[in-house]
Design an enzyme around this catalytic site. Structure first.
Site, short mmCIF file in Angstrom:
data_model
loop_
_atom_site.label_atom_id
_atom_site.label_comp_id
_atom_site.label_asym_id
_atom_site.label_seq_id
_atom_site.Cartn_x
_atom_site.Cartn_y
_atom_site.Cartn_z
N ARG A 13 0.88 -1.18 0.00
CA ARG A 13 0.00 0.00 0.00
C ARG A 13 0.90 1.21 0.00
O ARG A 13 1.67 1.42 0.95
CB ARG A 13 -0.92 0.00 1.22
CG ARG A 13 -1.67 1.31 1.40
CD ARG A 13 -2.79 1.25 2.40
NE ARG A 13 -3.91 0.47 1.90
CZ ARG A 13 -5.15 0.50 2.42
NH1 ARG A 13 -5.41 1.27 3.46
NH2 ARG A 13 -6.12 -0.23 1.91
N HIS A 72 -7.21 0.56 -6.52
CA HIS A 72 -7.37 -0.37 -5.40
C HIS A 72 -7.99 -1.66 -5.96
O HIS A 72 -9.16 -1.96 -5.72
CB HIS A 72 -8.29 0.30 -4.36
CG HIS A 72 -8.26 -0.33 -3.00
ND1 HIS A 72 -7.44 -1.39 -2.67
CD2 HIS A 72 -8.97 -0.03 -1.87
CE1 HIS A 72 -7.65 -1.71 -1.40
NE2 HIS A 72 -8.57 -0.91 -0.90
N GLN A 94 -9.96 -4.26 -3.81
CA GLN A 94 -11.27 -3.78 -3.38
C GLN A 94 -12.31 -4.06 -4.46
O GLN A 94 -13.39 -4.59 -4.19
CB GLN A 94 -11.19 -2.26 -3.10
CG GLN A 94 -12.48 -1.67 -2.62
CD GLN A 94 -12.86 -2.16 -1.22
OE1 GLN A 94 -12.07 -2.07 -0.31
NE2 GLN A 94 -14.08 -2.66 -1.06
N ARG A 122 -13.40 -9.26 1.32
CA ARG A 122 -12.00 -8.91 1.02
C ARG A 122 -11.12 -10.11 1.35
O ARG A 122 -10.21 -10.47 0.60
CB ARG A 122 -11.56 -7.70 1.86
CG ARG A 122 -12.26 -6.38 1.56
CD ARG A 122 -11.88 -5.84 0.21
NE ARG A 122 -10.45 -5.72 0.05
CZ ARG A 122 -9.69 -4.69 0.51
NH1 ARG A 122 -10.26 -3.69 1.14
NH2 ARG A 122 -8.38 -4.66 0.31
N CYS A 167 -16.51 0.98 0.31
CA CYS A 167 -15.29 0.20 0.59
C CYS A 167 -14.90 0.29 2.07
O CYS A 167 -14.20 -0.59 2.57
CB CYS A 167 -14.14 0.69 -0.28
SG CYS A 167 -13.82 2.45 -0.11
N ASP A 225 -17.65 6.35 -1.70
CA ASP A 225 -16.41 6.30 -0.92
C ASP A 225 -16.20 7.70 -0.34
O ASP A 225 -16.90 8.66 -0.73
CB ASP A 225 -15.24 5.89 -1.85
CG ASP A 225 -13.91 5.73 -1.13
OD1 ASP A 225 -13.90 5.64 0.13
OD2 ASP A 225 -12.86 5.70 -1.80
N1 CP Z 1 -11.33 -0.65 2.13
C1 CP Z 1 -10.08 -0.67 2.59
O1 CP Z 1 -9.12 -0.86 1.85
O2 CP Z 1 -9.95 -0.47 3.93
P1 CP Z 1 -8.59 -0.24 4.72
O3 CP Z 1 -8.07 1.10 4.30
O4 CP Z 1 -8.97 -0.29 6.16
O5 CP Z 1 -7.63 -1.33 4.33
N1 NVA Z 2 -10.34 6.34 -1.46
C1 NVA Z 2 -9.94 5.92 -0.15
C2 NVA Z 2 -10.09 4.45 -0.03
C3 NVA Z 2 -9.74 3.86 1.30
C4 NVA Z 2 -9.89 2.38 1.34
C5 NVA Z 2 -8.52 6.35 0.12
O1 NVA Z 2 -7.68 6.20 -0.78
O2 NVA Z 2 -8.24 6.84 1.20
#
Ligand code: CP
Ligand code: NVA
Length: 306
Positions: A103, A130, A133, A290, A262, A223
């Site tokens: 990440r 992502h 997701q 997930r 998400c 989101d």
């Molecule tokens: N939806 C998602 O990726 O959640 P986190 O940021 O908690 O991993």
């Molecule tokens: N769009 C959000 C998704 C988190 C899972 C972010 O990038 O923070």
């Protein structure tokens, strides 16, 4: 052949179906109390530059269920800091582990890691996309509706990393994708060109009208308006995106549509409590999936045929 899952289009529709089939099989066994140790001794490395609950824990749990182990690598490893280059980090890490989830703040960091890694690298969220997701979301939707092709998924809000991933994943699986977002928060021209190039026949639309966008849809998705890393823009985003809140008034135009998010959510901003906690909301199942889908993805990447 070494495979990386950096963007959703790194998988074909056929491969997504294969991953879903493995996920479904492993989920059924898991629900029956069986955690098949398909990969004893295998190690998953998780390199995270941003906070996470779902992605981190679902991947860690999935790998343990598969009989392997997971190592979480946060800030203390010095990843993408001045301590060492991302390339040196990736070359060394991939000597220790069998698969890497990353990440990152910048998408290029994951691409750089993948370019040097001797083991599969999976994108666990970047500013650009992502993919895990989107896979779990469409798996969840499929569990409810049976067949995805021809259905519409409507994303209401910021055309962000999650929206881009869903647009591609829907296009791959023959679904219609609609983004309802204000000017400036729709997809950029570069991404639109990319979509045309990789999915020339996909049904992907953008509109500024959320009501028109949700009519007849199978799923309304939203989101946060301010993603991780965009905190300085929060006030502006809240003002411009306010008319795109998913609330009861909007959902009245699609009474049979599922609601998805998400997570994490900012309740009262992009979605109201009555919708996110309402009968059409599948957010917890979506989050649970997930783990099932990533388990399927890990098993597929590590050579399990199902
Ligand atoms: N939806 C998602 O990726 O959640 P986190 O940021 O908690 O991993
Ligand atoms: N769009 C959000 C998704 C988190 C899972 C972010 O990038 O923070």
């Amino acid at each position: 052949m070494l495979r990386h899952i950096i963007v959703p289009e790194d998988l074909t529709a056929h491969e997504i179906e294969a991953v879903f089939a493995i996920s479904e099989d492993l989920e059924t066994k898991y629900e029956a109390g069986l955690r098949e140790p398909l990969f004893p001794g295998r190690v998953l490395g998780l390199v995270f530059e941003k906070p996470s609950l779902r992605t981190r824990v679902s991947f860690e749990a999935a790998m343990v269920h598969l009989g392997g182990a997971a190592v979480f690598l946060g800030d203390e490893t010095g990843f993408s800091s001045s301590r060492e280059s991302v390339a040196d980090f990736g070359r060394v890490l991939s000597e220790y582990v069998d698969v890497i989830v990353c990440r990152s703040k910048a998408h290029e960091t994951i691409s750089t890691l993948a370019a040097v890694s001797s083991v599969p690298v999976i994108n666990g969220l970047s500013d650009y996309c992502h993919p895990c997701q989107a896979l779990a979301d469409l798996y969840t939707l499929r569990c409810h509706v049976g067949r995805l092709a021809g259905l519409t998924l409507t994303f209401v809000g910021d055309g962000n990393n999650v929206a881009r991933s869903l647009a591609v994943a829907c296009g791959l699986l023959g679904m219609r994708f609609v983004l309802a977002a204000p000017e400036g928060f729709q997809f950029d021209d570069g991404f639109r060109r990319h979509l045309k190039a990789i999915l020339p026949h996909a049904d992907i639309e953008e509109t500024t009208d959320p009501v028109a966008a949700v009519k007849g849809t199978a799923c309304v998705y939203t989101d946060v308006w301010t993603s991780m890393g965009q905190e300085k823009e929060r006030a502006h985003r809240e003002k411009v995106l306010k008319p795109y809140q998913v609330n009861a008034a909007l959902m009245r135009h699609c009474p049979n549509a599922l609601f998805m998010h998400c997570l994490p959510a900012r309740r009262g901003e992009e979605v109201t409590d009555d919708v996110i906690d309402g009968p059409n909301s599948v957010i917890v199942e979506e989050a649970a999936n997930r783990m099932h889908v990533q388990k399927g993805l890990l098993a597929w990447l590590l050579g399990h045929q199902g």
